[in-house]
Design a protein around this motif. Structure first.
Motif, PDB file in Angstrom:
ATOM      1  N   THR A 220    -111.098  -5.512 -25.212  1.00 35.95           N
ATOM      2  CA  THR A 220    -111.661  -4.363 -24.485  1.00 35.95           C
ATOM      3  C   THR A 220    -110.594  -3.273 -24.347  1.00 35.95           C
ATOM      4  O   THR A 220    -109.747  -3.334 -23.467  1.00 35.95           O
ATOM      5  CB  THR A 220    -112.163  -4.782 -23.084  1.00 35.95           C
ATOM      6  N   SER A 221    -110.669  -2.295 -25.226  1.00 40.36           N
ATOM      7  CA  SER A 221    -109.689  -1.205 -25.231  1.00 40.36           C
ATOM      8  C   SER A 221    -110.268   0.034 -24.536  1.00 40.36           C
ATOM      9  O   SER A 221    -111.176  -0.090 -23.701  1.00 40.36           O
ATOM     10  CB  SER A 221    -109.288  -0.901 -26.679  1.00 40.36           C
ATOM     11  N   MET A 222    -109.748   1.193 -24.873  1.00 40.20           N
ATOM     12  CA  MET A 222    -110.215   2.462 -24.267  1.00 40.20           C
ATOM     13  C   MET A 222    -110.369   3.516 -25.364  1.00 40.20           C
ATOM     14  O   MET A 222    -109.793   3.381 -26.446  1.00 40.20           O
ATOM     15  CB  MET A 222    -109.205   2.936 -23.225  1.00 40.20           C
ATOM     16  N   PRO A 223    -111.107   4.587 -25.068  1.00 34.43           N
ATOM     17  CA  PRO A 223    -111.302   5.627 -26.087  1.00 34.43           C
ATOM     18  C   PRO A 223    -109.983   6.280 -26.508  1.00 34.43           C
ATOM     19  O   PRO A 223    -109.119   6.533 -25.663  1.00 34.43           O
ATOM     20  CB  PRO A 223    -112.207   6.661 -25.384  1.00 34.43           C
ATOM     21  N   SER A 224    -109.844   6.527 -27.787  1.00 35.85           N
ATOM     22  CA  SER A 224    -108.700   7.264 -28.354  1.00 35.85           C
ATOM     23  C   SER A 224    -107.358   6.693 -27.888  1.00 35.85           C
ATOM     24  O   SER A 224    -106.448   7.450 -27.530  1.00 35.85           O
ATOM     25  CB  SER A 224    -108.768   8.751 -27.975  1.00 35.85           C
ATOM     26  N   ALA A 225    -107.252   5.352 -27.887  1.00 40.62           N
ATOM     27  CA  ALA A 225    -106.046   4.714 -27.325  1.00 40.62           C
ATOM     28  C   ALA A 225    -104.757   5.255 -27.942  1.00 40.62           C
ATOM     29  O   ALA A 225    -103.729   5.329 -27.260  1.00 40.62           O
ATOM     30  CB  ALA A 225    -106.133   3.203 -27.532  1.00 40.62           C
ATOM     31  N   GLU A 226    -104.799   5.662 -29.213  1.00 40.18           N
ATOM     32  CA  GLU A 226    -103.553   6.048 -29.884  1.00 40.18           C
ATOM     33  C   GLU A 226    -103.067   7.446 -29.507  1.00 40.18           C
ATOM     34  O   GLU A 226    -101.890   7.748 -29.652  1.00 40.18           O
ATOM     35  CB  GLU A 226    -103.669   5.909 -31.408  1.00 40.18           C
ATOM     36  N   ASN A 227    -103.963   8.323 -29.033  1.00 36.70           N
ATOM     37  CA  ASN A 227    -103.482   9.675 -28.723  1.00 36.70           C
ATOM     38  C   ASN A 227    -103.974  10.225 -27.381  1.00 36.70           C
ATOM     39  O   ASN A 227    -103.792  11.397 -27.088  1.00 36.70           O
ATOM     40  CB  ASN A 227    -103.813  10.661 -29.866  1.00 36.70           C
ATOM     41  N   SER A 228    -104.569   9.368 -26.564  1.00 36.51           N
ATOM     42  CA  SER A 228    -105.048   9.823 -25.257  1.00 36.51           C
ATOM     43  C   SER A 228    -103.874  10.110 -24.320  1.00 36.51           C
ATOM     44  O   SER A 228    -102.878   9.392 -24.327  1.00 36.51           O
ATOM     45  CB  SER A 228    -105.904   8.714 -24.626  1.00 36.51           C
ATOM     46  N   PRO A 229    -104.006  11.162 -23.467  1.00 35.38           N
ATOM     47  CA  PRO A 229    -102.938  11.415 -22.487  1.00 35.38           C
ATOM     48  C   PRO A 229    -102.999  10.518 -21.247  1.00 35.38           C
ATOM     49  O   PRO A 229    -102.133  10.617 -20.373  1.00 35.38           O
ATOM     50  CB  PRO A 229    -103.187  12.880 -22.092  1.00 35.38           C
ATOM     51  N   VAL A 230    -104.001   9.644 -21.133  1.00 35.62           N
ATOM     52  CA  VAL A 230    -104.108   8.786 -19.938  1.00 35.62           C
ATOM     53  C   VAL A 230    -102.830   7.956 -19.799  1.00 35.62           C
ATOM     54  O   VAL A 230    -102.308   7.427 -20.781  1.00 35.62           O
ATOM     55  CB  VAL A 230    -105.350   7.871 -19.991  1.00 35.62           C
ATOM     56  N   ILE A 231    -102.393   7.831 -18.571  1.00 32.70           N
ATOM     57  CA  ILE A 231    -101.083   7.235 -18.296  1.00 32.70           C
ATOM     58  C   ILE A 231    -100.932   5.811 -18.852  1.00 32.70           C
ATOM     59  O   ILE A 231     -99.844   5.393 -19.209  1.00 32.70           O
ATOM     60  CB  ILE A 231    -100.792   7.303 -16.780  1.00 32.70           C
TER      61      ILE A 231
END
Ligand SMILES: NC(=O)c1ccc[n+]([C@@H]2O[C@H](COP(=O)([O-])OP(=O)(O)OC[C@H]3O[C@@H](n4cnc5c(N)ncnc54)[C@H](OP(=O)(O)O)[C@@H]3O)[C@@H](O)[C@H]2O)c1
Length: 299
Positions: free
Chosen positions: A108-119
């Motif tokens: 279970t990952s997250m959207p745009s894990a490789e370039n997202s600015p989320v901390i």
């Protein structure tokens, strides 16, 4: 022929509990085919009583993991909720899955894990990379979009105050319910895709925060006022509420992510995986109206 054993981690968590329920009730997986790991096995006595193999595992204790994962063919690695030690904890779990010979891993990952600015995006990115580099033959990386449930679980103040402070501007996010994401996780486990794939798990509509507020107003009778702020002003406002720094950083970087449309997208991959459409935000609000109204009144 022996039956494929399915393992779900984090059995006492909300998503995992829903995945387990879906496997047993919707997909008719036999309890003896299921292994569930958790840090707190005494919380899952009802599952043990049904015949599910409940085992203790803590991703931060690598020595516990090989024993806990032994015998699993397909394994759902549910990302843990503790940002910070998470990368190493996830890497421990991937390593153990590899060592015991799991042939299919779902994450279970997250959207745009490789370039997202989320901390915390780098933690998901590192886990995705470890899975891709592992010798586990098949992997389904589910890039789960934001849960509708965040509205009441993390951003209840919006419902309670009627003020939606945001720096997301016109950014869109294709959010969906936790139950639909659990259905996607269960679907991925029972129909292992060959090879390593990354699937965006999005809702049926991609909406701005203002559009979401309008739907909330319609269903719950609120009059939410959108307060559009710059990142700097949003941060200053959150700090003025004396929120802990990690929470402030999380909120500001999440809105930066949303503004950049890193959670935009369609539900095509979800529908292909599950064979159904995700529930809309309006339908979810209607289904949860009573509880949401309780949240509104609990200031
Ligand atoms: N997309 C979104 O909007 C969104 C929102 C919130 C969270 N999430 C992510 O999705 C995950 C599942 O969501 P949820 O709603 O089910 O969260 P939750 O109810 O808070 O569950 C937390 C999960 O983390 C597991 N966990 C924590 N520490 C662990 C450790 N050291 N070793 C192994 N497992 C550990 C727990 O398992 P046990 O307690 O059974 O050991 C539990 O399954 C969260 O952990 C988080 O990474 C996504």
């Amino acid at each position: 022929m022996t039956e494929r054993k399915i393992l779900v981690t984090g059995g006492s968590g909300k998503l995992s509990a829903e995945v387990i329920k879906t496997l047993l009730e919707d997909f008719n997986i036999q309890p003896k085919q299921l292994i569930v790991t958790t840090r707190k096995a005494d919380k899952l006595l009802a599952l043990s009583a049904k015949g599910v193999d409940v085992r203790e595992a803590d991703f931060t204790s690598p020595e516990s993991l090989e024993k806990a994962f032994k015998g699993a063919d397909s394994l759902l690695l549910v990302s843990i909720d503790a940002s910070g030690p998470r990368t190493q904890a996830h890497l421990n779990a991937v390593k153990a899955a590899e060592k015991v010979g799991v042939s299919h891993i779902v994450y279970t990952s997250m959207p745009s894990a490789e370039n997202s600015p989320v901390i915390f995006a780098h933690e998901h990115d590192a886990t995705e990379k470890a899975i891709k580099q592992s010798t586990i033959a098949n992997a389904t990386i589910l890039r789960n979009n934001w849960y509708f449930e965040n509205v009441s679980e993390y951003f209840a103040s919006i419902l309670q105050s009627g003020q939606w402070l945001t720096s997301a501007a016109e950014g869109r996010s294709a959010q969906l319910s936790r139950r639909d994401l659990a259905y996607a996780g269960a679907s991925a486990l029972i129909k292992p895709i060959e090879g390593k794939v990354t699937l965006p798990m999005n809702g049926v509509q991609s909406m701005t925060h203002a559009a979401m507020a309008k739907v909330i107003d319609k269903v719950l009778g609120t009059s939410i006022n959108m307060v559009h702020l710059s990142d700097e002003d949003y941060q200053a406002q959150l700090e003025s509420f004396e929120l802990p720094t990690p929470i402030v950083d999380l909120c500001v970087t999440m809105d930066k992510h949303n503004r950049g449309n890193f959670s935009d997208g369609t539900s095509e991959a979800f529908e292909k995986l599950t064979g159904k459409q995700p529930q809309s935000f309006e339908a979810w609000l209607n289904e949860n109206e009573v509880n949401l109204k309780k949240v509104m009144q609990s200031i």
